[in-house]
Every structure is written in C-alpha cells, then in structure tokens.
Design a protein around this motif. Sequence first.
Motif, PDB file in Angstrom:
ATOM      1  N   VAL A   1     -10.926  13.653   6.060  1.00  0.00           N
ATOM      2  CA  VAL A   1     -10.627  13.401   4.657  1.00  0.00           C
ATOM      3  C   VAL A   1     -10.552  14.482   3.555  1.00  0.00           C
ATOM      4  O   VAL A   1      -9.666  15.015   3.009  1.00  0.00           O
TER       5      VAL A   1
ATOM      6  N   LEU B   1      -7.203  16.024   2.394  1.00  0.00           N
ATOM      7  CA  LEU B   1      -7.005  15.959   1.041  1.00  0.00           C
ATOM      8  C   LEU B   1      -7.328  16.992   0.391  1.00  0.00           C
ATOM      9  O   LEU B   1      -7.308  17.300  -0.869  1.00  0.00           O
TER      10      LEU B   1
ATOM     11  N   LEU C   1     -19.152  14.780  -3.981  1.00  0.00           N
ATOM     12  CA  LEU C   1     -19.327  13.225  -3.569  1.00  0.00           C
ATOM     13  C   LEU C   1     -18.471  13.082  -2.367  1.00  0.00           C
ATOM     14  O   LEU C   1     -17.180  13.061  -2.526  1.00  0.00           O
TER      15      LEU C   1
ATOM     16  N   HIS D   1     -17.044  11.082   0.946  1.00  0.00           N
ATOM     17  CA  HIS D   1     -16.860   9.732   1.364  1.00  0.00           C
ATOM     18  C   HIS D   1     -15.670   9.661   2.271  1.00  0.00           C
ATOM     19  O   HIS D   1     -14.877  10.437   2.118  1.00  0.00           O
ATOM     20  N   ALA D   2     -15.565   8.759   3.057  1.00  0.00           N
ATOM     21  CA  ALA D   2     -14.468   8.283   3.812  1.00  0.00           C
ATOM     22  C   ALA D   2     -13.999   6.890   3.383  1.00  0.00           C
ATOM     23  O   ALA D   2     -14.558   6.258   2.371  1.00  0.00           O
ATOM     24  N   ARG D   3     -13.411   5.937   4.230  1.00  0.00           N
ATOM     25  CA  ARG D   3     -13.049   4.627   4.138  1.00  0.00           C
ATOM     26  C   ARG D   3     -13.818   3.675   4.357  1.00  0.00           C
ATOM     27  O   ARG D   3     -14.582   4.035   5.696  1.00  0.00           O
ATOM     28  N   PRO D   4     -13.768   2.459   4.061  1.00  0.00           N
ATOM     29  CA  PRO D   4     -14.865   1.555   4.417  1.00  0.00           C
ATOM     30  C   PRO D   4     -14.779   1.138   5.855  1.00  0.00           C
ATOM     31  O   PRO D   4     -15.558   1.273   6.596  1.00  0.00           O
TER      32      PRO D   4
ATOM     33  N   LEU E   1     -21.247   9.080   0.171  1.00  0.00           N
ATOM     34  CA  LEU E   1     -21.167   7.395   0.149  1.00  0.00           C
ATOM     35  C   LEU E   1     -20.455   6.815   1.077  1.00  0.00           C
ATOM     36  O   LEU E   1     -19.703   7.188   1.714  1.00  0.00           O
TER      37      LEU E   1
ATOM     38  N   ALA F   1     -18.991   3.136   1.373  1.00  0.00           N
ATOM     39  CA  ALA F   1     -18.607   1.981   0.570  1.00  0.00           C
ATOM     40  C   ALA F   1     -18.077   0.955   1.516  1.00  0.00           C
ATOM     41  O   ALA F   1     -17.429   1.211   2.579  1.00  0.00           O
TER      42      ALA F   1
ATOM     43  N   LYS G   1     -14.084  -2.068  -1.795  1.00  0.00           N
ATOM     44  CA  LYS G   1     -13.702  -1.219  -2.823  1.00  0.00           C
ATOM     45  C   LYS G   1     -14.576  -1.926  -4.201  1.00  0.00           C
ATOM     46  O   LYS G   1     -14.240  -1.123  -5.364  1.00  0.00           O
ATOM     47  N   GLN G   2     -15.400  -2.635  -3.949  1.00  0.00           N
ATOM     48  CA  GLN G   2     -16.123  -3.123  -5.278  1.00  0.00           C
ATOM     49  C   GLN G   2     -17.733  -3.319  -5.294  1.00  0.00           C
ATOM     50  O   GLN G   2     -18.112  -2.924  -6.297  1.00  0.00           O
TER      51      GLN G   2
ATOM     52  N   HIS H   1     -20.071  -1.439  -4.642  1.00  0.00           N
ATOM     53  CA  HIS H   1     -20.885  -0.340  -5.014  1.00  0.00           C
ATOM     54  C   HIS H   1     -20.537   0.287  -6.402  1.00  0.00           C
ATOM     55  O   HIS H   1     -21.080   1.410  -6.840  1.00  0.00           O
ATOM     56  N   ILE H   2     -19.558  -0.357  -6.909  1.00  0.00           N
ATOM     57  CA  ILE H   2     -18.985   0.040  -8.273  1.00  0.00           C
ATOM     58  C   ILE H   2     -20.168   0.300  -9.480  1.00  0.00           C
ATOM     59  O   ILE H   2     -20.354   1.179  -9.934  1.00  0.00           O
TER      60      ILE H   2
ATOM     61  N   LEU I   1     -22.167   3.333  -8.540  1.00  0.00           N
ATOM     62  CA  LEU I   1     -21.482   4.387  -8.843  1.00  0.00           C
ATOM     63  C   LEU I   1     -21.475   4.762 -10.298  1.00  0.00           C
ATOM     64  O   LEU I   1     -21.438   5.818 -10.706  1.00  0.00           O
TER      65      LEU I   1
END
Lengths: 151, 99
Positions: A49, A53, A65, A67-70, A104, A106, A109-110, A112-113, A116
């Motif tokens: 990532v 990116l 911070l 992180h990668a994807r779930p 992180l 996760a 998408k929800q 951990h909000i 966070l």
Amino acid sequence: MDLYELLVPEAIQAKQELADRTAVIQRAGELLAAAGAIEPGYASAMQRVMDELGPYCVIAPGIALLHARPEDGVLRSCLGLITLKTPVVFGHSTNDPVDLAFALGALDKQSHIRALAQLAEYLSQEGFLCGLREAATTDVLKEFIYSYSRA
Amino acid sequence: MIIATLCGMGFGTSMMLKLFIDDILKAENIKAETTPWDLGSFKGNKADIVVAPVDMEPHLRDYPAKIVLVKNLVDKGEIKEKILRAIDELSHAEGGKTI
C-alpha cells in the motif's frame, strides 16, 4: 468498539531502534501477527500500500497510520503502536520523520470507526502526543495509553 | 453540497478526516453531505469539494471539484480553516482552485 479495545497490548512497543520504514512496517506486522490479530502476510500488504499509494499514511508531523485492506489478512480489528527512539524517514513531503507508528487492522469498513474517532481526537491533543513520546519503556507507554483512553 | 474525503482505502485516513469535518460543519451549522472515498474508485463519483492528504495531490489534478489539501490530518485548526474557506469560495461560485 472503543480505542482501548482496539489496542493490542502485545503490539505496543516503546523506543525501538529500527533502520527504515520497511523495518517499522515489518515489526508492526510481526507483533500483530504474533498476537493472532492478523495473518503474517498483512505486513507485506501494508508495505505494498505504501509503495503503490505513497507515504500519505504519515497523517501528521511524526505520526504514521499504517494499514492495508480487511481482505489482506485481518483476523480481528486491531491497533498496534511502535514509538521510535530515532525517527525514521518515510518520504512524506511535510510530516517526516516519523517517531509514532500506528498499525491498524480493520475487519471491515465500520467496526473500528468509533475507536478510530477516539484516536483522531486524542492525536489532536498535545498532552496525548507528549505522553506517547516521553514514555521511555514499553510498560510506561502501555500504562499511559490505556489510562488515557479509559479516562 | 457534497464534501468527499479521500485516502487510499476509504476507511482509515479518509474516515478520520470525515469525522473531523462532520464536527466542524455541525459546530458551524453548515449542511453538507460528507463521504469517504478511496483512490481506486473515486473517479466516477461527484463531489463539490474533495479533501485529501497533501501527498495525494498528483491523483487529483484535473479532477473537477474544489480541492482542499491537508498537511496535518489531526490538526483541527488547519482542517477547519481550509474547509470553511473552500465552502465560502464555492458559495461565491469560483470553483476549481486548489487551496
């Protein structure tokens, strides 16, 4: 889920000496994997990532911070923190070098909000940043971050 | 008005930005929809303002919205000043400039 529930105690380490951003990402991944929160391959995904990116994950001066994807191997929502004895250059245009590296995982998408949001709020408070940076040992760092986030 | 926040995956950095902006809008009594976007899929979406970390600027060249670039994503002062200025300028109908 609150921040103190997202934090993985075994994945918190203070004043580590790590050579570069790759070493920071690897260590963060190893700690979360050893705690059973992610699969070992998640570290390579975080690295990918960053490579693809760019270093935008350095969200504020000295703070990364990661992180990668779930679907990159997250087994449960989790957050680790490594503080660095010698700050490490990540390649960000304004926020280098990094001495606080959060990692992180996760689960979706929800879930951990809420945690966070608490982390973002704390990171905007000078007292929180000072406490993280001044903690000389892992035990002191854990004690500080848990008591701060439970207060 | 739609305000999008952008990051690589749409649930980390962009979500933090969205939460701060929601607080600012609420405090200022400004009505707007805020939505987190990810780099992989945002180009088909429409927004009036896109807020992004400063290092994402190359991805936003030519994107038809007012672009707000934030250096410190946990600095509420910086975010507030830039987002309110963007909203103000947009309400004076002069879009397309980077802040």
